[in-house]
Design a protein around this motif. Structure first.
Motif, PDB file in Angstrom:
ATOM      1  N   GLU A 108       0.760  -1.295   0.222  1.00  0.00           N
ATOM      2  CA  GLU A 108       0.229   0.210  -0.387  1.00  0.00           C
ATOM      3  C   GLU A 108       1.096   1.085  -0.024  1.00  0.00           C
ATOM      4  O   GLU A 108       1.789   1.456   1.023  1.00  0.00           O
ATOM      5  CB  GLU A 108      -0.843  -0.047   0.976  1.00  0.00           C
ATOM      6  CG  GLU A 108      -1.668   1.491   1.690  1.00  0.00           C
ATOM      7  CD  GLU A 108      -2.971   1.006   2.722  1.00  0.00           C
ATOM      8  OE1 GLU A 108      -3.174   0.952   3.156  1.00  0.00           O
ATOM      9  OE2 GLU A 108      -3.800   2.142   2.824  1.00  0.00           O
ATOM     10  N   ASN A 153      -6.935   2.095   2.863  1.00  0.00           N
ATOM     11  CA  ASN A 153      -7.044   2.451   2.855  1.00  0.00           C
ATOM     12  C   ASN A 153      -7.221   4.404   1.533  1.00  0.00           C
ATOM     13  O   ASN A 153      -7.744   4.784   1.183  1.00  0.00           O
ATOM     14  CB  ASN A 153      -7.644   3.263   4.271  1.00  0.00           C
ATOM     15  CG  ASN A 153      -7.693   2.850   5.421  1.00  0.00           C
ATOM     16  OD1 ASN A 153      -8.998   1.583   4.773  1.00  0.00           O
ATOM     17  ND2 ASN A 153      -7.302   2.506   6.302  1.00  0.00           N
ATOM     18  N   ASN A 213     -12.347  -0.629  -0.906  1.00  0.00           N
ATOM     19  CA  ASN A 213     -12.055  -1.085   0.184  1.00  0.00           C
ATOM     20  C   ASN A 213     -12.400  -0.931   1.002  1.00  0.00           C
ATOM     21  O   ASN A 213     -12.388   0.517   1.552  1.00  0.00           O
ATOM     22  CB  ASN A 213     -10.176  -0.871   0.421  1.00  0.00           C
ATOM     23  CG  ASN A 213      -9.652  -1.135   1.112  1.00  0.00           C
ATOM     24  OD1 ASN A 213      -8.868  -2.526   1.457  1.00  0.00           O
ATOM     25  ND2 ASN A 213      -9.268  -0.730   2.577  1.00  0.00           N
ATOM     26  N   GLU A 214     -13.013  -1.796   1.896  1.00  0.00           N
ATOM     27  CA  GLU A 214     -13.658  -1.649   3.369  1.00  0.00           C
ATOM     28  C   GLU A 214     -15.252  -0.963   3.451  1.00  0.00           C
ATOM     29  O   GLU A 214     -14.895   0.445   3.936  1.00  0.00           O
ATOM     30  CB  GLU A 214     -12.181  -1.635   3.737  1.00  0.00           C
ATOM     31  CG  GLU A 214     -11.090  -2.680   4.891  1.00  0.00           C
ATOM     32  CD  GLU A 214     -10.222  -2.738   5.923  1.00  0.00           C
ATOM     33  OE1 GLU A 214     -10.215  -1.110   6.434  1.00  0.00           O
ATOM     34  OE2 GLU A 214      -9.832  -3.777   6.499  1.00  0.00           O
ATOM     35  N   TYR A 231      -6.604  -8.797  11.607  1.00  0.00           N
ATOM     36  CA  TYR A 231      -5.217  -8.272  12.148  1.00  0.00           C
ATOM     37  C   TYR A 231      -5.653  -9.077  13.129  1.00  0.00           C
ATOM     38  O   TYR A 231      -6.966  -8.496  14.378  1.00  0.00           O
ATOM     39  CB  TYR A 231      -5.426  -7.277  11.996  1.00  0.00           C
ATOM     40  CG  TYR A 231      -5.432  -6.650  10.924  1.00  0.00           C
ATOM     41  CD1 TYR A 231      -3.873  -6.936  10.557  1.00  0.00           C
ATOM     42  CD2 TYR A 231      -6.198  -5.561  10.270  1.00  0.00           C
ATOM     43  CE1 TYR A 231      -4.113  -5.942   9.130  1.00  0.00           C
ATOM     44  CE2 TYR A 231      -5.746  -5.743   9.010  1.00  0.00           C
ATOM     45  CZ  TYR A 231      -4.568  -5.266   8.290  1.00  0.00           C
ATOM     46  OH  TYR A 231      -4.677  -5.328   7.037  1.00  0.00           O
ATOM     47  N   GLU A 250      -6.733  -9.383   3.292  1.00  0.00           N
ATOM     48  CA  GLU A 250      -5.893  -8.249   4.635  1.00  0.00           C
ATOM     49  C   GLU A 250      -5.429  -9.034   6.016  1.00  0.00           C
ATOM     50  O   GLU A 250      -7.239  -9.763   6.278  1.00  0.00           O
ATOM     51  CB  GLU A 250      -5.978  -7.635   4.694  1.00  0.00           C
ATOM     52  CG  GLU A 250      -5.514  -6.393   4.082  1.00  0.00           C
ATOM     53  CD  GLU A 250      -6.054  -4.252   4.134  1.00  0.00           C
ATOM     54  OE1 GLU A 250      -6.256  -4.462   5.721  1.00  0.00           O
ATOM     55  OE2 GLU A 250      -6.540  -4.109   3.681  1.00  0.00           O
TER      56      GLU A 250
HETATM   57  O1  AHR Z   1      -3.164  -2.196   6.369  1.00  0.00           O
HETATM   58  C1  AHR Z   1      -3.453  -1.583   6.472  1.00  0.00           C
HETATM   59  C2  AHR Z   1      -4.813  -0.703   6.503  1.00  0.00           C
HETATM   60  O2  AHR Z   1      -5.968  -1.867   7.437  1.00  0.00           O
HETATM   61  C3  AHR Z   1      -5.637  -0.720   5.226  1.00  0.00           C
HETATM   62  O3  AHR Z   1      -4.774   0.186   4.287  1.00  0.00           O
HETATM   63  C4  AHR Z   1      -7.039  -0.965   5.633  1.00  0.00           C
HETATM   64  O4  AHR Z   1      -7.677  -1.408   4.444  1.00  0.00           O
HETATM   65  C5  AHR Z   1      -7.018  -2.071   6.612  1.00  0.00           C
HETATM   66  O5  AHR Z   1      -7.726  -0.931   7.838  1.00  0.00           O
END
Ligand code: AHR
Length: 517
Positions: free
Chosen positions: A35, A80, A180-181, A252, A310
């Protein structure tokens, strides 16, 4: 008086049968994500200022480490970041490219690295590119124009522009993320599920009209902790099913507990953390079920697969404020042994769920929550580099469904869990089998008997182990090899089995060579 933990090995067994499989292992499970944020692209991949860089500004030492990992697919340019990105900023002579505020990470984007530089990087790595289009501030027309720029033979406005920028042959980018998200309040252009599904369907339609060969990936919930999970997923899948090929999931992991958002002030809980794969398995199962339901609702004959684009451990370096600087030092998480073990169990999940999870991208690849950390004059491999690389190099063919018998250990979050987390693969083309074992116990070694029910290998030809007494041990520029996967002598097959002791807090990879079929 301090209680001395009992270190007598406990017994465990793993039985494999090359005909008992959970699915074909997609090579795209071993992907990365680059990114435009922090020091991932700038100072990580691309650093013309570094004395180590080549004429293109790429770091040969970083490229060599990335090649070691053998990434098969690379998501780009965000994240993001993509929801405010104008791809036209990144093309043409570098001197003329605009500097802009990148709002997602409060940083300055110089655009010195753009579509052509990324494709050159991906080609050199030998990895499949996976582009995300901007569905935040971007229109469906912008998305279709980008497909035209990247994939069409010359003869139209954007394909000719690509040629005039030095690349006449189409790049042929196959995989495309539709935003994305988009459920996250932090996302530029956040939408509700219906609005997103409508936009994703229209974007995918135009992009496919431009190039019918592409595969599209729709956004799932950005985390299981989102209030909209799994309703968002059900809505998007039901509505967009016929226009998508993959459905994205993000997660995560954190110690304590499963997400980045809720760790503040809570005490660490390593036993539960090491059992995180129960959460990973459930996440994949829930979305696989949502896909099945959406398929039925659409009376569809097509299959949609999961794209875990991710995933990683992330909970310490949380601040994403770049204070309007270039390449700010944000999200530079330093990983330890227990993180590497969680990453290994996550890769076990990918093999266990290989019938539905077909793409996965660790977030990210350099500096930003990454297996590699750089500075201008050097780099080191983080602990998580090792499980990722061992899986990427050795898990292929089909995923086997191992029969595991192991002692249970109590955890606060998941109740009693198996001390041993296992996955295995078998590749008929090469005869290579791989078994991946994580001992989650912090104190007890396990004496593991690994047996083959049908096709006993000729020999074990390789073995590696990561372990250590301190779950918090980590690597650094000063001690780059404090925690690595160390080659060990492979155990000898006796009859149809081998026995080996796996220490507490350990990850072991065993490679077996079977006779050709
Ligand atoms: O990987 C870091 C961020 O985590 C990414 O930009 C986003 O998609 C997620 O929230």
């Amino acid at each position: 008086m301090t209680e001395i933990p009992d270190s007598t090995p406990l017994q465990a067994s793993v039985a494999l049968h090359t005909g008992r499989i959970t699915g074909e292992i997609s090579p795209l499970l071993f992907g990365g994500f680059a990114e435009h944020m922090g020091r991932c692209i700038y100072e990580g991949i691309y650093d013309p200022e570094s004395p180590l860089s080549d004429a293109r500004g790429l770091r040969p030492d970083v490229m060599a480490a990335l090649k070691e990992t053998n990434y098969r697919i690379m998501r780009y340019p965000g994240g993001n970041f993509v929801s405010g990105y104008r791809w036209t900023d990144g093309i043409g002579p570098k001197a003329g490219r605009p500097r802009r505020r990148a709002l997602a990470w409060r940083s300055i984007e110089t655009n010195q690295f753009g579509p052509h530089e990324f494709m050159e990087f991906a080609e050199e790595l030998g990895t499949e590119p996976m582009w995300a289009v901007n569905l935040g501030t971007g229109s469906i027309q912008d998305a279709a124009d980008l497909v035209e720029y990247m994939n069409l033979p010359t003869g139209t406005l954007y394909s000719d522009l690509r040629a005039s920028n030095g690349r006449s042959e189409p790049y042929g980018v196959k995989y495309w993320c539709l935003g994305n998200e988009m459920d996250g309040p932090w996302q530029i252009g956040q939408m509700d599920a219906h609005a997103y599904a409508d936009k994703a369907v229209q974007a995918a339609k135009l992009m496919r009209w431009m190039d019918p060969g592409i595969k599209t990936i729709a956004c799932g919930s950005s985390a299981t902790a989102m209030p909209g999970y799994p309703e968002w997923d059900m809505t998007v899948l039901s509505h967009a099913y016929e226009q998508i090929d993959y459905f994205s999931m993000h997660h995560y992991a954190a110690n304590p507990y499963p997400t980045i958002s809720n760790t503040d002030g809570l005490p660490r809980d390593t036993d539960s953390y090491l059992a995180s794969s129960l959460h990973f398995d459930e996440h994949a199962d829930t979305l696989a079920a949502a896909i099945r339901v959406a398929k039925a609702k659409n009376r569809s004959k097509r299959d949609v697969f999961l794209c875990w684009d991710e995933w990683n451990v992330w909970y310490r370096a949380k601040g994403g404020d770049g204070e309007w600087s270039e390449a700010p030092h944000i999200l530079e998480e330093v990983y330890n042994l227990e993180d590497a073990l969680v990453v290994a169990t996550w890769l076990n999940t990918f093999l266990r769920k290989s019938d539905v999870v077909k793409i996965a991208c660790i977030a990210q690849i350099v500096n930003v929550i990454a297996p590699i950390m750089t500075r201008r004059d050097g780099m080191f491999r983080q602990t998580i580099f090792y499980p990722l690389t061992l899986f990427s190099r050795h898990a292929s063919g089909v995923a086997l469904d191992p029969l595991v018998r192991a002692p249970l250990q109590p955890t606060a979050r998941y109740g009693d869990v198996s001390m041993l987390d296992v996955s295995a693969s078998f590749d008929e083309a090469t005869g290579e089998g791989a078994t991946f074992l994580v001992n989650r116990s912090q104190t007890r070694p396990l004496r593991v008997t690994l047996s083959w029910e049908d096709d006993t290998p000729r020999a074990l030809t390789g073995a590696w182990q990561m372990s250590g007494p301190d779950p918090l041990a980590e690597n650094s520029f000063e001690m780059p090899d404090a925690v690595t996967a160390v080659p060990i002598t492979p155990p000898v097959i006796e009859g149809r089995q081998v026995s080996l002791t796996v220490p507490p807090l350990s990850f072991t990879t065993l490679i077996a060579q079977h006779a050709p079929r």
